[in-house]
Every structure is written in C-alpha cells, then in structure tokens.
Design a protein around this motif. Structure first.
Motif, short mmCIF file in Angstrom:
data_model
loop_
_atom_site.label_atom_id
_atom_site.label_comp_id
_atom_site.label_asym_id
_atom_site.label_seq_id
_atom_site.Cartn_x
_atom_site.Cartn_y
_atom_site.Cartn_z
N LEU A 95 0.83 -1.21 0.00
CA LEU A 95 0.00 0.00 0.00
C LEU A 95 0.86 1.26 0.00
N LEU A 96 1.95 1.25 0.77
CA LEU A 96 2.82 2.42 0.81
C LEU A 96 3.49 2.67 -0.54
N LYS A 97 3.82 1.62 -1.26
CA LYS A 97 4.40 1.78 -2.60
C LYS A 97 3.43 2.49 -3.53
N GLU A 98 2.14 2.19 -3.37
CA GLU A 98 1.14 2.86 -4.19
C GLU A 98 1.12 4.36 -3.90
N TRP A 99 1.29 4.75 -2.64
CA TRP A 99 1.27 6.15 -2.25
C TRP A 99 2.53 6.86 -2.74
N ASP A 100 3.64 6.13 -2.76
CA ASP A 100 4.91 6.73 -3.16
C ASP A 100 5.05 6.83 -4.67
N ALA A 101 4.21 6.11 -5.39
CA ALA A 101 4.34 6.08 -6.85
C ALA A 101 3.90 7.38 -7.49
#
Length: 101
Positions: A95-101
C-alpha cells in the motif's frame, strides 16, 4: 491441551480453549451420551478439571453453552487472528508503494 502445547512451541497461532459452561453441564452431557459408564465419566470429569487449569495458556476462551454463540465466537477469533499484521506480511509495504508512486 497436550497437542496445543506442542504446537505452540512450533507455530504461531491463536490457540482456542473450549470451556464447558459448568461442571454439572459437562457431567450431564457426558451421561446423556450413554457411551461411558459412571467410572469413566468421573475420570473424564477429573481430567477436565486438570485441563481447565491449562486455560490461561490459551489465547482465546470460548464457553460451549450455546452452539450458535460458540460458533460465532470461534469465527470471530479466527477473523481477528487473520487480520493481525503478522498474518498480512507485505500488505503495508504494498500500500505504501502505491502512495509513493
């Protein structure tokens, strides 16, 4: 009780102890089955008392008084355990990767 103790040493989990509603209820249930003689019932009741002393080593206690309630509580314990972070490894990172993308 013995099996749970062995498993607890090897695997993580939510160990559930199913408790009888009372001594008298357990005695009545064992007698109602009609499969054991009185001596066997007394031995099983003594064993149950010994096993009850092990309940503090379990994560969840469920009183087997009403089948529907006991089932709902067992299901709730399962769902709660399934939602714990150690059972969702990688979810937060994803989920955090989605926010950082």
């Amino acid at each position: 009780v013995q099996g749970a103790a062995q498993l607890r040493e090897k695997i993580p989990g939510n160990f559930v102890f199913i408790l009888p509603p009372s001594y008298r209820t357990l005695e009545r249930r064992l007698a109602k089955r009609g499969t054991d003689d009185e001596e066997t019932i007394l031995r099983r009741l003594r064993n149950a008392a010994l096993e009850l002393r092990e309940a503090p080593h379990f994560d969840t206690w469920i009183v087997n008084d009403d089948l529907d309630t006991a089932y709902a509580e067992l299901r709730a314990a399962y769902v709660a355990e399934k939602c714990k972070p150690h059972n969702n490894v990688g979810l937060l990172d994803k989920l955090l990767k989605e926010w950082d993308a």
